[in-house]
Design a protein around this motif. Structure first.
Motif, mmCIF file in Angstrom:
data_model
loop_
_atom_site.group_PDB
_atom_site.id
_atom_site.type_symbol
_atom_site.label_atom_id
_atom_site.label_comp_id
_atom_site.label_asym_id
_atom_site.label_seq_id
_atom_site.Cartn_x
_atom_site.Cartn_y
_atom_site.Cartn_z
ATOM 1 N N HIS A 127 0.795 -1.236 0.000
ATOM 2 C CA HIS A 127 0.000 0.000 0.000
ATOM 3 C C HIS A 127 0.832 1.293 0.000
ATOM 4 N N PRO A 128 1.772 1.473 0.952
ATOM 5 C CA PRO A 128 2.528 2.744 0.932
ATOM 6 C C PRO A 128 3.362 2.914 -0.342
ATOM 7 N N ARG A 129 3.809 1.811 -0.884
ATOM 8 C CA ARG A 129 4.631 1.900 -2.108
ATOM 9 C C ARG A 129 3.762 2.287 -3.310
ATOM 10 N N LEU A 130 2.553 1.751 -3.351
ATOM 11 C CA LEU A 130 1.648 2.120 -4.447
ATOM 12 C C LEU A 130 1.223 3.583 -4.318
ATOM 13 N N LEU A 131 1.002 4.010 -3.068
ATOM 14 C CA LEU A 131 0.656 5.435 -2.843
ATOM 15 C C LEU A 131 1.791 6.333 -3.334
ATOM 16 N N ALA A 132 3.021 5.938 -3.001
ATOM 17 C CA ALA A 132 4.185 6.757 -3.396
ATOM 18 C C ALA A 132 4.333 6.776 -4.923
ATOM 19 N N TRP A 133 4.046 5.672 -5.561
ATOM 20 C CA TRP A 133 4.127 5.574 -7.037
ATOM 21 C C TRP A 133 3.128 6.530 -7.673
ATOM 22 N N HIS A 134 1.888 6.495 -7.201
ATOM 23 C CA HIS A 134 0.892 7.408 -7.766
ATOM 24 C C HIS A 134 1.230 8.858 -7.409
ATOM 25 N N GLY A 135 1.815 9.040 -6.224
ATOM 26 C CA GLY A 135 2.235 10.388 -5.811
ATOM 27 C C GLY A 135 3.311 10.936 -6.741
ATOM 28 N N TYR A 136 4.211 10.058 -7.154
ATOM 29 C CA TYR A 136 5.255 10.475 -8.111
ATOM 30 C C TYR A 136 4.606 10.977 -9.400
ATOM 31 N N LEU A 137 3.635 10.222 -9.901
ATOM 32 C CA LEU A 137 2.986 10.633 -11.161
ATOM 33 C C LEU A 137 2.312 11.989 -11.002
ATOM 34 N N ARG A 138 1.676 12.191 -9.841
ATOM 35 C CA ARG A 138 0.920 13.427 -9.620
ATOM 36 C C ARG A 138 1.837 14.634 -9.467
ATOM 37 N N THR A 139 2.919 14.429 -8.713
ATOM 38 C CA THR A 139 3.726 15.604 -8.379
ATOM 39 C C THR A 139 4.859 15.871 -9.366
ATOM 40 N N GLY A 147 -3.344 18.155 -15.105
ATOM 41 C CA GLY A 147 -3.813 17.059 -14.245
ATOM 42 C C GLY A 147 -3.554 15.679 -14.801
ATOM 43 N N LEU A 148 -2.869 15.579 -15.932
ATOM 44 C CA LEU A 148 -2.522 14.269 -16.499
ATOM 45 C C LEU A 148 -1.028 14.030 -16.344
ATOM 46 N N ALA A 149 -0.638 12.748 -16.268
ATOM 47 C CA ALA A 149 0.786 12.423 -16.248
ATOM 48 C C ALA A 149 1.321 12.472 -17.676
ATOM 49 N N SER A 150 2.520 13.008 -17.833
ATOM 50 C CA SER A 150 3.185 12.966 -19.145
ATOM 51 C C SER A 150 4.187 11.830 -19.153
ATOM 52 N N ILE A 151 4.385 11.266 -20.323
ATOM 53 C CA ILE A 151 5.493 10.331 -20.491
ATOM 54 C C ILE A 151 6.629 11.091 -21.179
ATOM 55 N N VAL A 152 7.858 10.659 -20.892
ATOM 56 C CA VAL A 152 9.020 11.369 -21.442
ATOM 57 C C VAL A 152 9.805 10.487 -22.411
ATOM 58 N N HIS A 153 9.230 9.359 -22.777
ATOM 59 C CA HIS A 153 9.883 8.441 -23.717
ATOM 60 C C HIS A 153 8.799 7.493 -24.246
ATOM 61 N N PRO A 154 8.855 7.122 -25.547
ATOM 62 C CA PRO A 154 7.856 6.167 -26.040
ATOM 63 C C PRO A 154 7.844 4.863 -25.239
ATOM 64 N N TRP A 155 8.998 4.419 -24.722
ATOM 65 C CA TRP A 155 9.025 3.184 -23.923
ATOM 66 C C TRP A 155 8.090 3.276 -22.726
ATOM 67 N N GLU A 156 7.870 4.500 -22.217
ATOM 68 C CA GLU A 156 7.020 4.633 -21.034
ATOM 69 C C GLU A 156 5.555 4.318 -21.330
ATOM 70 N N SER A 157 5.179 4.376 -22.588
ATOM 71 C CA SER A 157 3.793 4.038 -22.938
ATOM 72 C C SER A 157 3.593 2.535 -22.952
ATOM 73 N N GLY A 158 4.710 1.771 -23.002
ATOM 74 C CA GLY A 158 4.620 0.319 -23.179
ATOM 75 C C GLY A 158 4.294 -0.053 -24.620
ATOM 76 N N MET A 159 4.097 0.953 -25.473
ATOM 77 C CA MET A 159 3.710 0.705 -26.874
ATOM 78 C C MET A 159 4.729 1.450 -27.746
ATOM 79 N N ASP A 160 5.956 0.979 -27.656
ATOM 80 C CA ASP A 160 7.140 1.712 -28.092
ATOM 81 C C ASP A 160 7.025 2.440 -29.432
ATOM 82 N N ASN A 161 6.760 1.687 -30.507
ATOM 83 C CA ASN A 161 6.777 2.336 -31.829
ATOM 84 C C ASN A 161 5.360 2.621 -32.350
ATOM 85 N N SER A 162 4.436 2.861 -31.424
ATOM 86 C CA SER A 162 3.081 3.235 -31.837
ATOM 87 C C SER A 162 3.133 4.446 -32.778
#
Ligand code: 9YW
Length: 415
Positions: A127-139, A147-162
């Motif tokens: 639980h605390p680790r998941l909270l911290a993970w979502h907190g990272y995305l938010r902050t 209010g949305l998270a940005s990705i900084v690399h296509p790999w972060e989408s999991g759909m690399d060469n989309s």
């Protein structure tokens, strides 16, 4: 089951031996979803080993490296040198992230065997680790300020060469210009016509190196790739709904998570493209919506309060994605000029996104369609030795075989 055993390494499971010799973030979540049916304890360990590699700022890394296999995958531990970056964990990892599907997986794993979960304190520790993970995305990741998270690399989408990344990537320098070629150990294990191109890899490596050289701090105003991805954010909203359940299971308050899921659902709205009938990615640097329909733009269907559900269902059933007549759900618009039936995220159907849409259809009461799509996924997985991806029109298998998440998600749909 056999694939999950064969690909096991220490406490986690490799996505595939050969092509992917380390631990990947969202793969571990999908793997745990399948594993929970055969060994709830192993499923817990799968997630715990990833959560154990969390950074001090809360991020869960895209890849946790096995140093023994650093020659077998690029870019690896020697490229990232994560140990030199303050706040990195004891194990070597990539600095990037992947879609936040972990809370959903943790909840499913907990529910598979609540007694074992309580005995091991699984949910309390996660639980605390998941909270911290979502907190990272938010902050740290709201680079667009909407209010949305940005990705900084296509790999972060999991759909690399989309194809959604073609526009933003075209403005990224290619490390091959004036330098040596890019290392491609992946091509020892898969056909080049089924993988991203060298031109794409040249840009992937430039972005990864720049991010690393800025100590993965997310505050680099000059970073050349900053995008809002509808799938990443829809999965985050869905993960907040899972966190509401996790909080309730631990005697906590579900309301803040439900509120966040609603906020994220509302924040996705400007990404909807009426012309495509899907949500679309936005390049935060230019403000432009990318005019391509991909499976990522359908994943907001997971969200219960989505205002565009009817439009998305129509698109999923229509000529672009052909639910019911395509083998599974294609990764890219079947009617688009750039549709490629064999190349990675530019057309083929993947089990992960198809499984997510099975959940979305179920959640919306389209039970018969969910069942039929799930049965298709299983049939295709069993018929082709758990291929990484398949041709959406005739089912021809592509990429590597004995691919872990294909096996795990096929197993989940059987039970
Ligand atoms: C790569 C491991 C990963 C997945 C990604 C998929 C691919 C890694 O494999 O990326 O080397 O290209 O795109 O979603 O997590 O299975």
């Amino acid at each position: 089951m056999e694939v999950l055993l064969r690909n096991r390494a220490a406490l986690h499971t490799l996505p595939a031996t050969g092509l992917y010799p380390h631990q990947w973030s969202w793969d571990s979540a999908f793997t745990a979803i399948g594993l929970r049916h055969v060994s709830p304890r192993r499923a817990q360990q799968e997630l715990e080993s990833l959560l154990g590699a969390q950074w001090a700022d809360g991020r869960l890394p895209q890849i946790v490296f096995d140093r023994q296999r650093d020659e077998d995958y690029s870019p690896g531990a020697a490229f990232w040198r994560s140990e030199e970056i303050p706040g990195s964990p004891a194990v070597p990892t990539a600095g990037l992230v992947q879609p936040p599907v972990h809370a959903r997986a943790a909840l499913a794993v907990h529910r598979a065997d609540e007694a074992e979960s309580r005995r091991r304190g699984f949910l309390e520790r996660a639980h605390p680790r998941l909270l911290a993970w979502h907190g990272y995305l938010r902050t740290r990741r709201d680079r667009g300020g909407r209010g949305l998270a940005s990705i900084v690399h296509p790999w972060e989408s999991g759909m690399d060469n989309s194809p959604a990344w073609d526009g933003p990537l075209s403005r990224v320098p290619d490390v091959r210009a004036g330098g040596p070629g890019v290392p491609r150990p992946d091509l020892r294990h898969a056909d080049p016509s089924e993988r991203p191109s060298n031109a794409e890899y040249g840009r992937y490596l430039h972005l990864a190196a720049r991010y690393r050289d800025h100590r993965c701090d997310d505050a680099d105003a000059g970073h050349e790739f900053v995008c809002e991805d509808p799938a990443f954010n829809a999965l985050w909203a869905d993960a907040e709904l899972a966190m509401a359940e996790v909080a309730a299971a631990l005697g906590g308050d579900r309301a803040p998570h439900e509120a966040r899921a609603r906020e994220l659902t509302a924040a996705l709205e400007p990404l909807f493209s009426p012309a495509l009938g899907t949500y679309a990615a936005r390049d935060v640097r230019t403000g432009e919506l990318q005019r391509v329909a991909t499976v990522a733009g359908l994943l907001p269907l997971l969200l219960p309060h989505l205002p565009r559900a009817a439009e998305l269902l129509a698109t999923l059933r229509g000529p672009r994605f052909r639910l019911g007549t395509a083998v599974m759900v294609p990764s890219h618009d079947l009617t688009a000029a750039g549709f490629d039936r064999a190349r990675y995220w530019r057309g083929p159907s993947w089990s992960s996104t198809t499984w997510l849409l099975v959940q979305a259809l179920r959640g919306r009461g389209a039970v018969a369609e969910a069942r039929a799509l799930g049965a298709q996924l299983r049939r295709s997985a069993l018929q082709h030795g758990f291929a990484e991806y398949v041709d959406p029109i005739d089912g021809t298998p592509h990429g590597t075989r004995a691919f872990t998440w294909t096996a795990a998600l096929a197993l989940d749909l059987e039970l």
